[in-house]
Scaffold this motif. Sequence first.
Motif, PDB file in Angstrom:
ATOM      1  N   GLY A 105       7.971   8.774   1.538  1.00  0.00           N
ATOM      2  CA  GLY A 105       7.493   7.438   1.190  1.00  0.00           C
ATOM      3  C   GLY A 105       8.631   6.470   0.921  1.00  0.00           C
ATOM      4  O   GLY A 105       8.589   5.308   1.344  1.00  0.00           O
ATOM      5  N   VAL A 106       9.671   6.923   0.216  1.00  0.00           N
ATOM      6  CA  VAL A 106      10.818   6.054  -0.069  1.00  0.00           C
ATOM      7  C   VAL A 106      11.521   5.672   1.232  1.00  0.00           C
ATOM      8  O   VAL A 106      11.882   4.497   1.450  1.00  0.00           O
ATOM      9  CB  VAL A 106      11.783   6.755  -1.036  1.00  0.00           C
ATOM     10  CG1 VAL A 106      13.086   5.963  -1.163  1.00  0.00           C
ATOM     11  CG2 VAL A 106      11.139   6.909  -2.413  1.00  0.00           C
ATOM     12  N   ALA A 107      11.732   6.653   2.131  1.00  0.00           N
ATOM     13  CA  ALA A 107      12.374   6.359   3.413  1.00  0.00           C
ATOM     14  C   ALA A 107      11.534   5.384   4.231  1.00  0.00           C
ATOM     15  O   ALA A 107      12.057   4.451   4.858  1.00  0.00           O
ATOM     16  CB  ALA A 107      12.591   7.651   4.191  1.00  0.00           C
ATOM     17  N   ALA A 108      10.205   5.594   4.213  1.00  0.00           N
ATOM     18  CA  ALA A 108       9.321   4.694   4.957  1.00  0.00           C
ATOM     19  C   ALA A 108       9.319   3.297   4.355  1.00  0.00           C
ATOM     20  O   ALA A 108       9.220   2.295   5.082  1.00  0.00           O
ATOM     21  CB  ALA A 108       7.900   5.261   4.985  1.00  0.00           C
TER      22      ALA A 108
ATOM     23  N   GLY B 232       0.815  -1.209   0.000  1.00  0.00           N
ATOM     24  CA  GLY B 232       0.000   0.000   0.000  1.00  0.00           C
ATOM     25  C   GLY B 232       0.848   1.258   0.000  1.00  0.00           C
ATOM     26  O   GLY B 232       0.540   2.244  -0.697  1.00  0.00           O
ATOM     27  N   LEU B 233       1.946   1.239   0.775  1.00  0.00           N
ATOM     28  CA  LEU B 233       2.839   2.393   0.833  1.00  0.00           C
ATOM     29  C   LEU B 233       3.483   2.660  -0.518  1.00  0.00           C
ATOM     30  O   LEU B 233       3.631   3.817  -0.946  1.00  0.00           O
ATOM     31  CB  LEU B 233       3.909   2.142   1.905  1.00  0.00           C
ATOM     32  CG  LEU B 233       4.980   3.219   2.102  1.00  0.00           C
ATOM     33  CD1 LEU B 233       4.348   4.567   2.438  1.00  0.00           C
ATOM     34  CD2 LEU B 233       5.942   2.795   3.201  1.00  0.00           C
ATOM     35  N   ALA B 234       3.865   1.603  -1.228  1.00  0.00           N
ATOM     36  CA  ALA B 234       4.466   1.766  -2.552  1.00  0.00           C
ATOM     37  C   ALA B 234       3.472   2.392  -3.528  1.00  0.00           C
ATOM     38  O   ALA B 234       3.820   3.314  -4.286  1.00  0.00           O
ATOM     39  CB  ALA B 234       4.949   0.409  -3.074  1.00  0.00           C
ATOM     40  N   VAL B 235       2.223   1.902  -3.539  1.00  0.00           N
ATOM     41  CA  VAL B 235       1.198   2.456  -4.427  1.00  0.00           C
ATOM     42  C   VAL B 235       0.955   3.929  -4.103  1.00  0.00           C
ATOM     43  O   VAL B 235       0.875   4.785  -4.994  1.00  0.00           O
ATOM     44  CB  VAL B 235      -0.109   1.647  -4.308  1.00  0.00           C
ATOM     45  CG1 VAL B 235      -1.253   2.345  -5.046  1.00  0.00           C
ATOM     46  CG2 VAL B 235       0.083   0.236  -4.854  1.00  0.00           C
ATOM     47  N   PHE B 236       0.855   4.239  -2.825  1.00  0.00           N
ATOM     48  CA  PHE B 236       0.610   5.618  -2.403  1.00  0.00           C
ATOM     49  C   PHE B 236       1.747   6.543  -2.839  1.00  0.00           C
ATOM     50  O   PHE B 236       1.512   7.656  -3.329  1.00  0.00           O
ATOM     51  CB  PHE B 236       0.447   5.668  -0.881  1.00  0.00           C
ATOM     52  CG  PHE B 236       0.184   7.035  -0.340  1.00  0.00           C
ATOM     53  CD1 PHE B 236      -1.119   7.523  -0.235  1.00  0.00           C
ATOM     54  CD2 PHE B 236       1.226   7.851   0.069  1.00  0.00           C
ATOM     55  CE1 PHE B 236      -1.358   8.789   0.260  1.00  0.00           C
ATOM     56  CE2 PHE B 236       0.996   9.128   0.564  1.00  0.00           C
ATOM     57  CZ  PHE B 236      -0.298   9.592   0.666  1.00  0.00           C
ATOM     58  N   THR B 237       2.989   6.105  -2.690  1.00  0.00           N
ATOM     59  CA  THR B 237       4.141   6.940  -3.033  1.00  0.00           C
ATOM     60  C   THR B 237       4.205   7.210  -4.529  1.00  0.00           C
ATOM     61  O   THR B 237       4.432   8.347  -4.966  1.00  0.00           O
ATOM     62  CB  THR B 237       5.439   6.260  -2.554  1.00  0.00           C
ATOM     63  OG1 THR B 237       5.354   6.022  -1.140  1.00  0.00           O
ATOM     64  CG2 THR B 237       6.649   7.118  -2.840  1.00  0.00           C
TER      65      THR B 237
ATOM     66  N   LEU C 109      -6.466   4.387  -2.919  1.00  0.00           N
ATOM     67  CA  LEU C 109      -6.307   2.935  -2.895  1.00  0.00           C
ATOM     68  C   LEU C 109      -5.087   2.542  -2.062  1.00  0.00           C
ATOM     69  O   LEU C 109      -5.162   1.648  -1.204  1.00  0.00           O
ATOM     70  CB  LEU C 109      -6.165   2.412  -4.328  1.00  0.00           C
ATOM     71  CG  LEU C 109      -5.750   0.953  -4.490  1.00  0.00           C
ATOM     72  CD1 LEU C 109      -6.811   0.024  -3.906  1.00  0.00           C
ATOM     73  CD2 LEU C 109      -5.501   0.623  -5.967  1.00  0.00           C
ATOM     74  N   GLY C 110      -3.954   3.193  -2.309  1.00  0.00           N
ATOM     75  CA  GLY C 110      -2.757   2.885  -1.538  1.00  0.00           C
ATOM     76  C   GLY C 110      -2.950   3.152  -0.053  1.00  0.00           C
ATOM     77  O   GLY C 110      -2.532   2.351   0.800  1.00  0.00           O
ATOM     78  N   ALA C 111      -3.589   4.275   0.279  1.00  0.00           N
ATOM     79  CA  ALA C 111      -3.832   4.607   1.687  1.00  0.00           C
ATOM     80  C   ALA C 111      -4.751   3.591   2.344  1.00  0.00           C
ATOM     81  O   ALA C 111      -4.550   3.202   3.497  1.00  0.00           O
ATOM     82  CB  ALA C 111      -4.428   6.009   1.786  1.00  0.00           C
TER      83      ALA C 111
END
Length: 508
Positions: A179-182, A86-91, A115-117
Amino acid sequence: MGTDAPQAGQRNPWLVLAVLCASFFMTLLDTTIVTIAIPEMAAGLGASLDDILWFANAYMLVFAALLLLSGRLGDRFGAQRTFTAGLAVFTVASAVCGFVDTPGQMIAARAVQGLGAAVMMPQTLALISAVFPAERRGAAFGVWSAVAGLATVAGPTVGGALVSGLDWRWIFFINVPIGVAALVGAVVVVPDIRTGRQTSLDLPGAVLSTAGLSLIVYGLIEGERYDWGTIESFLSIPLVLVLGVALLGVFALHQRARQDRGPLVPFELFRSRAFTVSATLGALLLFGSIGVLLPLTLYLQSVLGLSAGEAGLALVPGPLVSLFVAPVAGNAVGRLGGRKILVPGLLVFGAGIALTAVLARADSSVWAVIPGQIVFGIGMGLVFAPTSTLAMQEIPPRLTGVASGMFTTFRQIGAVVGAAAVGALLQNRLAAEGVPEEVRQQAGRLTDTAYADGLTDAVRYGLFLTVAVAVVAAALALLLPPPAPAPEPEAEKPAAPRAGADVAQALD
């Protein structure tokens, strides 16, 4: 095979919490950050007022509608894997939002962001429950809730600074490095928590719930635009709302028939009075928080004439105070119980909004909103943390994923309904105060000072609506169960008599 909970607990839980909160903050921030950038986005994309409304609402609609299904995705595929996906889609969607050229592209990209969130957020509560021991879980939920409260109101603050200092596109670009760091943290730090069960995804139930929620949210958002009447031919706003309610009714019957086959909504969750009341309170709290944001943004920019950055700074005191209060409240709820914290906290929450409404006048300075914001922030800190703690404290581990998805669904529905209801009330009151249609329909700020008094009165109506919601929530909090009594210490057993003199002493 993923690690079990005890092994997961060997990770530094506060480092895991930091990764989860950074991601969680982004998803909630994007619920409100668009509000402050409306004039610049409208000019840059050639967007109409209807387009602008959907820039925010496409995100919230997809977010709210898919949360039930995403809670089950975590149970099936593992909370860490689902969270990372989900984090990847959101970023990626955030980056796309920053590059779009047309309103249609923006609406589509915002829907993918939602959707990602939706996939990401329910996993945060499940992971916190897994990595923190019971005695420290209240403090962890307090931090999580403080971040939630901060993000809910900080959108205009962060957005105002980015719009004033850089460009409106940076309200989306800023998510990319975070997002990348997370993502790196999610892979390295967050443990792979799995239940070991192969749960059913219940796709028919997901379609029914998503369609029902979508129709209801569409009707609430678009109702004022169509004067709550005909959309086209036989299709009307009331019909859309009725169809949405009917689909949710069919969904409830479908869930009843699936209770022994992995339903999206296990009815056993609602046997817990703490979960049922807390989830409902979560919806009312988001209604109130989002309901405060829209009138205040209108007042600060349209009546007082502040810039985006200045208006954002004026909203800092509330979430800043909440950040310090929430962890303490989350930790105290286990000792004092929900009622002793939530009832006064909700009344303070409402009092801060009421104070803001009373002091906000057309001839006031920006300092008029500060006292109410501080009181509001104290109340927000007192109530956000305990609702999260109480909602999850009785949930068995096998249901944490779906329970967190259900709890977050309640909150997001409250946010959507709050934005729609307060927006409709503002439009209605602006019309009643004599503000012309062409002024009310501007996609940017309503800057005509001739209507300052009418705008201020409309803002007050919106704020007092959220005060009423806070009072209702305080009454509902009285239904929370009392705290469980502390276990009685076991009586010390007499030591077994020893040989010789001890035997004689025992006989005496």
